[in-house]
Write an enzyme that holds these catalytic residues in place. Structure first.
Site, PDB file in Angstrom:
ATOM      1  N   ALA A   1     -86.776 -69.410  63.376  1.00 47.89           N
ATOM      2  CA  ALA A   1     -87.873 -69.866  64.231  1.00 47.89           C
ATOM      3  C   ALA A   1     -88.289 -71.298  63.910  1.00 47.89           C
ATOM      4  CB  ALA A   1     -89.074 -68.937  64.070  1.00 47.89           C
TER       5      ALA A   1
ATOM      6  N   GLU B   1     -83.144 -60.816  62.373  1.00 44.61           N
ATOM      7  CA  GLU B   1     -83.907 -59.775  63.059  1.00 44.61           C
ATOM      8  C   GLU B   1     -83.281 -59.442  64.416  1.00 44.61           C
ATOM      9  OE1 GLU B   1     -88.440 -60.348  61.479  1.00 44.61           O
ATOM     10  OE2 GLU B   1     -87.561 -62.016  62.592  1.00 44.61           O
TER      11      GLU B   1
END
Length: 290
Positions: A98, A144
């Site tokens: 991110a 993830e």
């Protein structure tokens, strides 16, 4: 959730037919997308392929990419010709994580009121099996995202990690939960608390991935697996996927009850009749997805 570089996603990345979502784009060609490449693969074009395509940003999971990924997944979900999906990135990175610059000024109120990252798990809503073909970095949100898939194949040089602790936060898109279920408490705790990465070989040994393959043949082998899955009854495959996933949510007793109900449900399908008839008659089954 976080790793090196990924832009902040927003709630507009939800899939089209789910509540509050825009209609999915048609993608006869990948020209409709900016951050991903899509195609149908396999001898019968029954495998949907989605490639994350932001190489300069190591496939950072920006808002636009997540929106396009969700729309592509929904389109393949609704395509009756597609029986399984392969999700991959580039040789250097599956997805690196991110974008810290987009997240650093967010407040608790911003995150809580907007349900920040809540739309990242739309991948888990897909009923068709999804195979992650991971080359290079799968860090933070990339790890993830891979763990949201049903099967993970890894290239020999792949690396997995949840390095959020190094920037003063923790995984926020399922990392602490899915990683622990996949590799056990001790290794998951070590990865989350230190931010250390593990190799593809260590990931296989720990149970995070099912196969480690040469970099250059990884996607090809993932497509072959998806073709094999797609050759079966789609409705029964969806039941099988639901039953296996239930093992992570239910007690053993509850899970076995669900499995029995789904098993009995296959006897209401034409494909179950065809499959057993084909076996007895020593011929190949011709499933109609009914």
């Amino acid at each position: 959730m976080a790793a090196l570089r990924v832009l902040q996603p927003s709630v507009r990345a939800l899939l089209g037919t789910w509540p509050g979502c825009p209609a999915p784009r048609s993608f006869a060609s990948s020209a409709a997308f900016e951050y991903i490449i899509t195609a149908k693969k396999g001898k019968n074009s029954n495998v949907g392929l989605v490639q994350l395509n932001r190489p300069k940003a190591l496939n950072a999971l920006c808002d636009g990419l997540m929106e396009e990924l969700n729309q592509a997944l929904q389109a393949f979900e609704e395509d009756p010709a597609v029986g399984a999906i392969v999700l991959t990135g580039g040789e250097k990175a599956f997805a690196a994580g991110a974008d810290i610059k987009e997240m650093q000024n967010l407040t608790f109120q911003d995150c809580y009121s907007s349900k920040f990252l809540s739309h990242w798990d739309r991948l888990t809503w897909v009923k068709k099996p999804v195979i992650a073909a991971v080359n290079g970095y799968a860090l933070g949100g990339g790890c993830e995202l891979a763990m949201m898939c049903d099967i993970i194949y890894a290239g020999e040089k792949a690396q997995f990690g949840q390095p959020e602790i190094l920037i003063g936060t923790i995984p926020g898109a399922g990392g602490t939960q899915r990683l622990t279920r996949a590799v056990g408490k001790s290794l998951a705790m070590e990865m989350v608390l230190t931010g250390d990465r593990i190799s593809a070989q260590d990931a296989k040994q720990a149970g995070l991935v099912s196969k480690v393959l040469p970099v250059e043949t990884l996607v090809e082998e993932a497509v072959k697996c998806a073709e094999k899955i797609a050759s079966n009854s789609k409705i029964v495959t969806a039941m099988a996927k639901e039953s296996v996933n239930a093992a992570f949510e239910m007690t053993l007793t509850e899970g076995i009850k669900l499995e029995k109900k789904l098993f009995y449900s296959t006897f209401a399908t034409e494909d179950r009749k065809e499959g057993m008839s084909a076996f007895v008659e020593k011929r190949k089954a011709n499933f109609k997805d009914q």
